[in-house]
Design a protein around this motif. Structure first.
Motif, PDB file in Angstrom:
ATOM      1  N   SER A 264      -4.550   3.885  -0.557  1.00 19.58           N
ATOM      2  CA  SER A 264      -3.581   3.984   0.530  1.00 19.58           C
ATOM      3  C   SER A 264      -3.206   2.608   1.071  1.00 19.58           C
ATOM      4  O   SER A 264      -2.028   2.303   1.275  1.00 19.58           O
ATOM      5  N   ALA A 265      -4.229   1.760   1.282  1.00 20.37           N
ATOM      6  CA  ALA A 265      -3.960   0.418   1.798  1.00 20.37           C
ATOM      7  C   ALA A 265      -3.191  -0.414   0.773  1.00 20.37           C
ATOM      8  O   ALA A 265      -2.273  -1.167   1.135  1.00 20.37           O
ATOM      9  N   ALA A 266      -3.545  -0.281  -0.516  1.00 18.21           N
ATOM     10  CA  ALA A 266      -2.837  -1.020  -1.557  1.00 18.21           C
ATOM     11  C   ALA A 266      -1.378  -0.573  -1.650  1.00 18.21           C
ATOM     12  O   ALA A 266      -0.465  -1.396  -1.808  1.00 18.21           O
ATOM     13  N   ARG A 267      -1.148   0.723  -1.527  1.00 18.60           N
ATOM     14  CA  ARG A 267       0.223   1.250  -1.594  1.00 18.60           C
ATOM     15  C   ARG A 267       1.077   0.676  -0.465  1.00 18.60           C
ATOM     16  O   ARG A 267       2.228   0.272  -0.692  1.00 18.60           O
ATOM     17  N   LEU A 268       0.532   0.627   0.732  1.00  8.70           N
ATOM     18  CA  LEU A 268       1.291   0.078   1.861  1.00  8.70           C
ATOM     19  C   LEU A 268       1.638  -1.388   1.630  1.00  8.70           C
ATOM     20  O   LEU A 268       2.754  -1.832   1.939  1.00  8.70           O
ATOM     21  N   SER A 269       0.697  -2.142   1.072  1.00 12.81           N
ATOM     22  CA  SER A 269       0.956  -3.559   0.767  1.00 12.81           C
ATOM     23  C   SER A 269       2.044  -3.692  -0.289  1.00 12.81           C
ATOM     24  O   SER A 269       2.901  -4.577  -0.206  1.00 12.81           O
ATOM     25  N   MET A 270       2.009  -2.817  -1.291  1.00  9.16           N
ATOM     26  CA  MET A 270       3.033  -2.848  -2.340  1.00  9.16           C
ATOM     27  C   MET A 270       4.408  -2.539  -1.760  1.00  9.16           C
ATOM     28  O   MET A 270       5.404  -3.203  -2.096  1.00  9.16           O
ATOM     29  N   GLU A 271       4.474  -1.530  -0.909  1.00 14.20           N
ATOM     30  CA  GLU A 271       5.768  -1.160  -0.331  1.00 14.20           C
ATOM     31  C   GLU A 271       6.346  -2.297   0.503  1.00 14.20           C
ATOM     32  O   GLU A 271       7.556  -2.547   0.480  1.00 14.20           O
ATOM     33  N   LYS A 272       5.482  -3.016   1.196  1.00 20.27           N
ATOM     34  CA  LYS A 272       5.949  -4.144   2.005  1.00 20.27           C
ATOM     35  C   LYS A 272       6.444  -5.279   1.117  1.00 20.27           C
ATOM     36  O   LYS A 272       7.486  -5.895   1.386  1.00 20.27           O
ATOM     37  N   LEU A 273       5.704  -5.568   0.034  1.00 19.99           N
ATOM     38  CA  LEU A 273       6.077  -6.673  -0.844  1.00 19.99           C
ATOM     39  C   LEU A 273       7.283  -6.335  -1.707  1.00 19.99           C
ATOM     40  O   LEU A 273       8.205  -7.148  -1.863  1.00 19.99           O
ATOM     41  N   PHE A 274       7.317  -5.124  -2.263  1.00 20.81           N
ATOM     42  CA  PHE A 274       8.384  -4.752  -3.197  1.00 20.81           C
ATOM     43  C   PHE A 274       9.632  -4.210  -2.502  1.00 20.81           C
ATOM     44  O   PHE A 274      10.686  -4.098  -3.113  1.00 20.81           O
TER      45      PHE A 274
END
Length: 304
Positions: A264-274
């Motif tokens: 979940s935390a990794a997904r949020l980071s990906m959405e912010k970066l991508f």
């Protein structure tokens, strides 16, 4: 003010190796200068495993920052440790300048090792004294600077707090001053030389470093099996590799809760970066002793 070429500030661009021992804040500094998260960070040393280019573009210049694993004494450790030292040492090849990052108030044998490597490379070195905000007695800073610069040659010295983005403007000015006059090396909107697939794996690994205990994260790596665009959404499947069955249970956690939190935390980071929605699936698999296996390292992307 005249717009004649004689009075214009020349545009400078080049590569700067960011070197130092583990956990001094090299990746935090690179992210702060780039203005985006291109390098993962965690409180644990040796979070960075790969050489990575972070591209910082300014009005009067462009700095291609080569983020590196922390340089440490190689005492015949695992293949992974040897790989990281090779990556750090190789980062100085062909660069225009270097930033030696150290921790305010602390100079160790490994700091000396990093300085010696840069001195032998023959490039201008800017000393970056990071974490000054954590120095309890600020009166110790000037004596520390005097101590570490005695008998060592630096193009400039900059105390900073990368985490708070304090002291970065003068640092940028110094870094640009030691770079050659050149047009930009990269497009203005480029921030790294790494693919989104690579960055996705790193963002999962960042959460492993953050959410697991002291030892287990160093026995994990992440492989992206699927990276597909579905309209405005990315579908990503990631495998977390560990070295023992017991570690697999730790990563998954009771009822799968820890792996769910990591994802979940990794997904949020990906959405912010991508800048788009991400559907992320994660699995955990075992490959015995992968971190001390040269073939496994190559398979998982730890090339030369």
């Amino acid at each position: 003010m005249s717009d004649s070429p004689e009075t214009e500030t020349p545009h400078r661009a080049g590569t700067v190796a960011v070197l130092g021992r583990p956990n001094v804040g090299k990746s935090t500094l690179v992210n702060a200068l780039v203005g985006a998260k291109v390098s993962i960070v965690s409180p644990k040393p040796q979070t960075t495993r790969h050489r990575l280019l972070g591209i910082a573009t300014f009005q009067d210049g462009q700095i291609a920052l080569v983020d590196t694993p922390g340089l440490h004494r190689d005492q015949g450790g695992r293949a992974m440790n040897r790989y990281m030292n090779r990556a750090a040492r190789g980062a100085v090849d062909g660069v225009d300048a270097a930033a030696l990052v150290v921790e305010a108030g602390r100079w160790t044998e490994e700091d000396g090792l990093a300085y010696a490597l840069l001195r032998d490379a023959g490039v201008p070195v800017v000393l970056v004294i990071n974490k000054v905000d954590r120095l309890a007695d600020k009166s110790l800073l000037l004596p520390f600077i005097a101590e570490v610069t005695q008998g060592r040659e630096f193009a400039a010295v900059h105390p900073i707090a990368a985490r708070k983005q304090d002291g970065l403007r003068p640092l940028v000015k110094s870094l640009l001053s030691v770079l050659p006059e050149s047009p930009p090396l990269f497009a203005e909107d480029e921030i790294t030389d790494r693919s989104e697939r690579f960055l996705a794996a790193e963002l999962v690994r960042e959460q492993l470093m953050r959410k697991l205990g002291q030892e287990v994260p160093y026995s994990t790596t992440v492989e992206i099996e699927t990276f597909e665009e579905e309209g405005e959404r990315l579908r990503i499947a990631a495998v977390v590799w560990v070295e023992r069955e017991g570690q697999k249970a730790i990563v998954i956690g009771q009822g799968g809760e820890r792996l769910k939190a990591i994802g979940s935390a990794a997904r949020l980071s990906m959405e912010k970066l991508f800048g788009r929605r991400v559907f992320l699936q994660t699995w955990v698999r075992v490959r015995e002793g992968w971190s001390d296996d040269e073939a496994a390292l190559r398979q998982f992307g730890y090339g030369e």
